[in-house]
Design an enzyme around this catalytic site. Structure first.
Site, PDB file in Angstrom:
ATOM      1  N   SER A 201      19.574  46.852  -1.542  1.00  0.00           N
ATOM      2  CA  SER A 201      19.643  46.581  -2.989  1.00  0.00           C
ATOM      3  C   SER A 201      19.479  47.894  -3.739  1.00  0.00           C
ATOM      4  O   SER A 201      18.831  48.829  -3.234  1.00  0.00           O
ATOM      5  CB  SER A 201      18.514  45.639  -3.403  1.00  0.00           C
ATOM      6  OG  SER A 201      18.398  45.604  -4.814  1.00  0.00           O
TER       7      SER A 201
ATOM      8  N   TYR B 121       9.737  43.037  -3.105  1.00  0.00           N
ATOM      9  CA  TYR B 121      11.180  43.050  -2.832  1.00  0.00           C
ATOM     10  C   TYR B 121      11.666  44.484  -2.643  1.00  0.00           C
ATOM     11  O   TYR B 121      12.371  44.791  -1.683  1.00  0.00           O
ATOM     12  CB  TYR B 121      11.892  42.373  -4.002  1.00  0.00           C
ATOM     13  CG  TYR B 121      13.404  42.306  -3.883  1.00  0.00           C
ATOM     14  CD1 TYR B 121      14.010  41.355  -3.077  1.00  0.00           C
ATOM     15  CD2 TYR B 121      14.225  43.184  -4.597  1.00  0.00           C
ATOM     16  CE1 TYR B 121      15.393  41.280  -2.981  1.00  0.00           C
ATOM     17  CE2 TYR B 121      15.606  43.112  -4.512  1.00  0.00           C
ATOM     18  CZ  TYR B 121      16.189  42.157  -3.703  1.00  0.00           C
ATOM     19  OH  TYR B 121      17.557  42.085  -3.609  1.00  0.00           O
TER      20      TYR B 121
HETATM   21  N1  LIG Z   1      22.360  39.050  -6.387  1.00  0.00           N
HETATM   22  C1  LIG Z   1      21.942  40.281  -6.635  1.00  0.00           C
HETATM   23  O1  LIG Z   1      21.867  40.719  -7.795  1.00  0.00           O
HETATM   24  C2  LIG Z   1      21.582  41.197  -5.499  1.00  0.00           C
HETATM   25  C3  LIG Z   1      21.441  42.556  -5.773  1.00  0.00           C
HETATM   26  C4  LIG Z   1      21.107  43.425  -4.741  1.00  0.00           C
HETATM   27  C5  LIG Z   1      20.935  42.945  -3.458  1.00  0.00           C
HETATM   28  N2  LIG Z   1      21.066  41.614  -3.223  1.00  0.00           N
HETATM   29  C6  LIG Z   1      20.860  41.181  -1.828  1.00  0.00           C
HETATM   30  O2  LIG Z   1      22.031  40.536  -1.367  1.00  0.00           O
HETATM   31  C7  LIG Z   1      21.667  39.581  -0.365  1.00  0.00           C
HETATM   32  C8  LIG Z   1      22.312  38.258  -0.727  1.00  0.00           C
HETATM   33  O3  LIG Z   1      21.821  37.873  -1.986  1.00  0.00           O
HETATM   34  P1  LIG Z   1      22.563  36.802  -2.901  1.00  0.00           P
HETATM   35  O4  LIG Z   1      22.424  37.276  -4.289  1.00  0.00           O
HETATM   36  O5  LIG Z   1      23.894  36.476  -2.361  1.00  0.00           O
HETATM   37  O6  LIG Z   1      21.549  35.577  -2.711  1.00  0.00           O
HETATM   38  P2  LIG Z   1      21.758  34.004  -2.525  1.00  0.00           P
HETATM   39  O7  LIG Z   1      20.415  33.408  -2.739  1.00  0.00           O
HETATM   40  O8  LIG Z   1      22.908  33.534  -3.341  1.00  0.00           O
HETATM   41  O9  LIG Z   1      22.156  33.915  -0.988  1.00  0.00           O
HETATM   42  C9  LIG Z   1      21.229  34.221   0.022  1.00  0.00           C
HETATM   43  C10 LIG Z   1      21.458  33.268   1.180  1.00  0.00           C
HETATM   44  O10 LIG Z   1      20.519  33.616   2.215  1.00  0.00           O
HETATM   45  C11 LIG Z   1      19.971  32.420   2.730  1.00  0.00           C
HETATM   46  N3  LIG Z   1      18.664  32.683   3.312  1.00  0.00           N
HETATM   47  C12 LIG Z   1      17.490  32.901   2.648  1.00  0.00           C
HETATM   48  N4  LIG Z   1      16.499  33.067   3.527  1.00  0.00           N
HETATM   49  C13 LIG Z   1      17.050  32.965   4.765  1.00  0.00           C
HETATM   50  C14 LIG Z   1      16.532  33.041   6.083  1.00  0.00           C
HETATM   51  N5  LIG Z   1      15.214  33.233   6.300  1.00  0.00           N
HETATM   52  N6  LIG Z   1      17.378  32.898   7.128  1.00  0.00           N
HETATM   53  C15 LIG Z   1      18.693  32.670   6.917  1.00  0.00           C
HETATM   54  N7  LIG Z   1      19.238  32.564   5.696  1.00  0.00           N
HETATM   55  C16 LIG Z   1      18.424  32.716   4.635  1.00  0.00           C
HETATM   56  C17 LIG Z   1      19.872  31.486   1.527  1.00  0.00           C
HETATM   57  O11 LIG Z   1      19.769  30.116   1.916  1.00  0.00           O
HETATM   58  C18 LIG Z   1      21.173  31.811   0.796  1.00  0.00           C
HETATM   59  O12 LIG Z   1      22.243  30.977   1.213  1.00  0.00           O
HETATM   60  C19 LIG Z   1      20.152  39.545  -0.349  1.00  0.00           C
HETATM   61  O13 LIG Z   1      19.681  40.311   0.740  1.00  0.00           O
HETATM   62  C20 LIG Z   1      19.745  40.180  -1.659  1.00  0.00           C
HETATM   63  O14 LIG Z   1      18.492  40.798  -1.599  1.00  0.00           O
HETATM   64  C21 LIG Z   1      21.387  40.727  -4.194  1.00  0.00           C
END
Ligand SMILES: NC(=O)c1ccc[n+]([C@@H]2O[C@H](COP(=O)([O-])OP(=O)(O)OC[C@H]3O[C@@H](n4cnc5c(N)ncnc54)[C@H](O)[C@@H]3O)[C@@H](O)[C@H]2O)c1
Length: 264
Positions: free
Chosen positions: A147, A160
């Site tokens: 991130s 985080y």
């Molecule tokens: N959305 C943002 O702004 C953003 C920014 C930077 C980084 N990220 C990173 O991107 C990645 C995806 O985020 P997103 O925004 O798509 O989130 P999201 O919540 O839409 O999707 C995350 C998915 O991971 C699954 N998950 C959670 N815990 C889990 C576990 N223990 N085992 C297996 N699956 C699990 C959830 O059920 C969900 O389907 C994350 O690592 C997040 O930290 C997101």
């Protein structure tokens, strides 16, 4: 034969954790579009089934595995199943993650354990599960989803942020250890991306997706938050042959946010 004219045995296989939603689901679609067979895992069986249906409807070949990345045994079983069904494992997208906000002063042991178990050890477990197959193949690409919070400080996101910074060290370390075995390991640092991550959190406060878009207008240099597909494109690039000489790197995909430091 696949549509791309590649024999089925030669078709590449990608494994994407947290593929039920957001960036993981968009990545699954991106890899399927590029001709990969795509295995997705998620802790949420309903999200997983929905994503699988979307992949199949889009013409992809997909397997879904309910699994918690915090459980190394589960990660190992998924990797073994993918290998026994498709016989190869070319790319791992270690994407599953959770967000726990709040000051470090208010964080309890359960919060710390959870964020480290999923965001750090979940990524390490996923890598550990696929590396033996990649070593045997003498090829493979791992993309770790970190991130922008790993690089830029923000108030109330300490747990985080530290978990996301730790996986950048993991990427570098694995890239260093396994490079001569044909395995590349890189990380992406997405900026603000409109996914269920934010949509569900904001919905609890009565904020709609359109309102989230309006609230994030002005983010970074492009004046908006990312769509999941824009992060998926960068992830796919790093896993692809187009990035064959890139390893141990962190690709910032934040619409220039870290250049300005301006949230909106
Ligand atoms: N959305 C943002 O702004 C953003 C920014 C930077 C980084 N990220 C990173 O991107 C990645 C995806 O985020 P997103 O925004 O798509 O989130 P999201 O919540 O839409 O999707 C995350 C998915 O991971 C699954 N998950 C959670 N815990 C889990 C576990 N223990 N085992 C297996 N699956 C699990 C959830 O059920 C969900 O389907 C994350 O690592 C997040 O930290 C997101």
């Amino acid at each position: 034969m696949s549509d791309a004219g590649i024999s089925d045995a030669g078709r590449k296989v990608a494994l994407i954790t947290g593929g039920g939603s957001g960036i993981g689901r968009a990545s699954a679609l991106r890899f399927a579009t590029a001709g990969y067979r795509v295995a997705i895992t998620d802790i949420d069986p309903a999200a997983l089934a929905d994503a699988e249906a979307q992949l199949v409807a889009a013409g992809g070949e997909s397997l879904g595995f309910p699994a918690d990345v915090a459980d190394f045994g589960a990660c190992g079983r998924v990797a073994a199943d993918v290998l026994s069904i498709w016989g190869r494992l070319d790319a791992l997208i270690a994407n599953a993650g959770v967000q726990i906000g709040g000051s470090l002063l208010d964080a309890d042991d359960a919060d710390c354990d959870k964020i480290l178990a999923v965001n750090l050890m979940g990524v390490a477990n996923s890598c550990k599960a696929v590396l033996p197959a990649m070593q045997e193949q003498r090829s493979g690409a791992i993309v770790i989803v970190s991130s922008i919070n790993a690089l830029v400080g923000s108030v109330g996101m300490t747990l985080y942020d530290m978990s996301k910074a730790a996986v950048l060290a993991l990427a570098r370390s694995l890239a260093t250890e396994f490079g001569t075995q044909g395995i590349r390991v890189n990380a992406v640092c997405p900026g603000n991306t409109i996914t269920d991550f934010h949509i569900n959190r904001m919905a609890k406060q009565g904020v709609s997706v359109d309102q989230i878009r309006a609230m994030t207008s002005g983010y970074g240099l492009l004046g908006r938050a990312a769509e999941p597909a824009e992060i998926a494109n960068a992830i796919h690039f790093l896993a692809s042959e187009e990035a064959s000489f890139i390893t141990g790197q962190t690709l910032v995909v934040d619409g220039g946010f870290s250049v300005t430091g301006r949230a909106q």
